[in-house]
Enzyme design. Structure first.
Site, PDB file in Angstrom:
ATOM      1  N   ASP A 195       0.859  -1.178   0.000  1.00  9.31           N
ATOM      2  CA  ASP A 195       0.000   0.000   0.000  1.00  9.31           C
ATOM      3  C   ASP A 195       0.903   1.238   0.000  1.00  9.31           C
ATOM      4  O   ASP A 195       2.054   1.181   0.437  1.00  9.31           O
ATOM      5  CB  ASP A 195      -0.889  -0.027   1.248  1.00  9.31           C
ATOM      6  CG  ASP A 195      -1.637   1.266   1.459  1.00  9.31           C
ATOM      7  OD1 ASP A 195      -2.385   1.665   0.546  1.00  9.31           O
ATOM      8  OD2 ASP A 195      -1.455   1.888   2.529  1.00  9.31           O
TER       9      ASP A 195
ATOM     10  N   ASP B 280      -0.013   5.110   0.831  1.00  8.62           N
ATOM     11  CA  ASP B 280      -0.137   6.127   1.873  1.00  8.62           C
ATOM     12  C   ASP B 280      -0.348   5.502   3.248  1.00  8.62           C
ATOM     13  O   ASP B 280      -1.261   4.708   3.450  1.00  8.62           O
ATOM     14  CB  ASP B 280      -1.286   7.078   1.545  1.00  8.62           C
ATOM     15  CG  ASP B 280      -1.071   7.781   0.214  1.00  8.62           C
ATOM     16  OD1 ASP B 280      -0.008   8.388   0.039  1.00  8.62           O
ATOM     17  OD2 ASP B 280      -1.952   7.697  -0.660  1.00  8.62           O
TER      18      ASP B 280
END
Length: 204
Positions: free
Chosen positions: A9, A11
């Protein structure tokens, strides 16, 4: 032959959690992330980023901003000696208003669409791969795609909605801790595969 990978992922996991962060000037590694990339690079791990970017559908930034952001992300990987093999963005949002990105889709996490696409395009063995994220929607996406999962427990998950698809394989404090555990697992996996080949060769 399919290969394992680590899917990340963006952020809150790889980068500091800045809302709608596509500005290179605001892109900074999250704690432990640079060390993690160096470790993955040293062990030749294939790295792919998978991220929801609903800001496109919400009108926060144009779709073209993703290209600039991705180019800078590649440079950030390179600064750690790592290669970004692929990056996959979901520009949709169920409450968006920018056509054609408004509404439901099959790629916004916790849906596994982007991970499955990455596997097709890069020849990945998802059953031997890991997905790392900072919320349980990431865990669910990874589980639904067939990956083992790591939750970076850094305070970004606030709802804690439980379910069989939302229970991570590992829970750690930062990306460096995740990388150490994943590399150790991949090395054990490689050793087991090598050990199973040797008796077959002897029998042949």
């Amino acid at each position: 032959m399919l290969k394992p990978a680590v899917l990340l992922d963006k952020d809150g996991t790889l980068l500091e959690d800045v809302p709608y962060n596509v500005d290179p000037a605001s892109m900074r590694f999250a704690p432990g992330a640079a060390d993690a990339l160096r470790l993955f690079a040293a062990h030749g791990v294939t790295l792919v980023v998978v991220s929801n970017q609903g800001g496109v559908a919400l009108g926060r930034f144009p779709h073209s901003a993703l290209d600039t952001m991705q180019a800078h992300l590649r440079d950030m990987f390179a600064s750690c000696g790592a290669v970004l093999a692929g990056a996959y963005w979901c520009p949709h949002h169920p409450h968006g208003h920018v056509a054609p990105y408004a509404g439901p889709c099959t790629c916004r996490k916790p849906a596994p669409g982007l991970l499955l696409r990455a596997a097709r395009e890069h020849g990945l063995d998802l059953s031997a791969s890991w997905f790392v994220g900072d919320i349980l929607d990431d865990v669910e996406a990874g589980t639904r795609a067939g990956c083992r999962t790591v939750l970076i427990d850094n305070g970004h998950e606030t709802e804690w909605r439980d379910g069989p698809l939302r229970r991570p394989t590992l829970c750690v404090h930062d990306m460096r801790e995740a990388a150490l555990a994943i590399v150790d697992s991949l090395q054990q996996q490689h050793s087991r595969a090598h050990a199973s080949i040797e008796p077959a060769r002897a029998a042949g």
